[in-house]
Scaffold this motif. Structure first.
Motif: not given
Lengths: 167, 144
Positions: B80, B82-84, B91-92, B127-128, B131-132
């Protein structure tokens, strides 16, 4: 390939220590190295003793035990799964790290796939949570990284080293 | 040849012709060593790369994944991006087997503010997910 009927007699195997061990043709067949002996035209089952200079009596008996148990339990279905699992656990419990590795060498020498598969999994299970140092020592692998290179890999994947067992 | 399977045969032949000192495990043919490494969970590969150059090469090789495919131990991970907060891209990766989220090393040339890194991994999955959103379904599919 024209084949004479399978002889009923046992196959004689001589480990590097201890006495000759007799195995059934069915068990011998699973050891590719022995199989190639048997298929040799000059092989006479009644008189020929197959020398195994790279295999100890202990290792040979372990491998035969494993094959015996597993070939007998194959005939029966799911309800033996539990006892097979128990057998496998007990089988490994008796093996210290070095003995496990040596047994893998013996299984490789005899080229017996079923035991090799099983031992590869056992060794994989053993090393999966161990430190890099343990893995090197266990297999006798020489570290050919420079200190900087090793540190670099460590830094890049710092999180991968979390939760690793100390040894 | 000990292990059957035509797909990887040629590669295996190549690897077993190595000299002793460049072997993965000095006392074993590489073919067997690969069979061992292929049975280790993928999550351990990141540290196992440090064992030696040969190990790193093997772990990154297509041969290993060939063997893993034959063994049915592919272990697909969910990645995944992510844009924090401050437009920071990270990337995770989710390893569905160990259910562990891992933060991948930051991409080069992307601003690197270390504060997010220091917050630790524990807080991140929540959080992820938020977000997704619908990606939970993706994870479910992968785990099946």
């Amino acid at each position: 390939m024209a084949k004479t009927p399978e002889p009923k007699r046992t196959i004689s195997l001589k480990p590097c220590d201890g006495d000759v061990i007799e195995v059934s043709p069915m068990i011998a067949k699973q050891m590719q190295t022995i199989q190639s002996f048997i298929e040799d035209d000059s092989f006479i089952a009644t008189t020929t003793i197959i020398p195994l200079p790279n295999v100890t009596a202990f290792q040979l008996s372990k491998i035969i035990d494993y094959l015996n148990y597993h070939s007998n339990s194959k005939a029966v279905a799911d309800n033996v799964k539990e006892s097979t699992k128990k057998f496998d656990e007990e089988f490994l419990k008796e093996l210290e790290h070095d003995k496990l590795k040596e047994l893998l060498h013996a299984a490789n020498y005899l080229n017996v796939k079923e035991v090799l598969d099983f031992l590869c999994q056992a060794v994989a299970d053993l090393i999966q949570d161990k430190s890099v140092k343990f893995v090197r020592k266990f297999f006798g692998v020489v570290n050919d990284y420079s200190v900087e290179e090793e540190e670099d890999i460590r830094r890049t994947h710092a999180w991968a080293f979390e939760g690793v067992e100390e040894d | 040849m000990v292990f059957q399977g035509e797909a990887c045969k040629r590669q295996r032949l190549l690897s077993s012709s190595y000299e002793d000192n460049s072997r993965l495990i000095p006392s074993l043919p590489d073919e067997i060593s690969i069979q061992i490494i292929a049975r280790v969970p993928r999550i351990s590969y990141l540290s196992l790369k440090s064992v030696s150059r040969a190990w790193k090469e093997a772990i990154l090789s297509s041969e290993l994944f060939c063997v893993r495919r034959e063994l049915g131990t592919m272990e697909e991970w969910l990645y995944v991006l992510t844009k924090v907060n401050d437009d920071k891209l990270l990337w995770y990766a989710l390893d569905p087997l160990s259910r562990r989220w891992q933060k991948l090393p930051p991409m080069p040339n992307v601003s690197s503010e270390d504060e997010v890194v220091k917050k630790g991994l524990a807080a991140l999955p929540i959080r992820m997910w938020s977000m997704v959103g619908s990606s939970i379904r993706i994870a479910d599919v992968i785990m099946n």
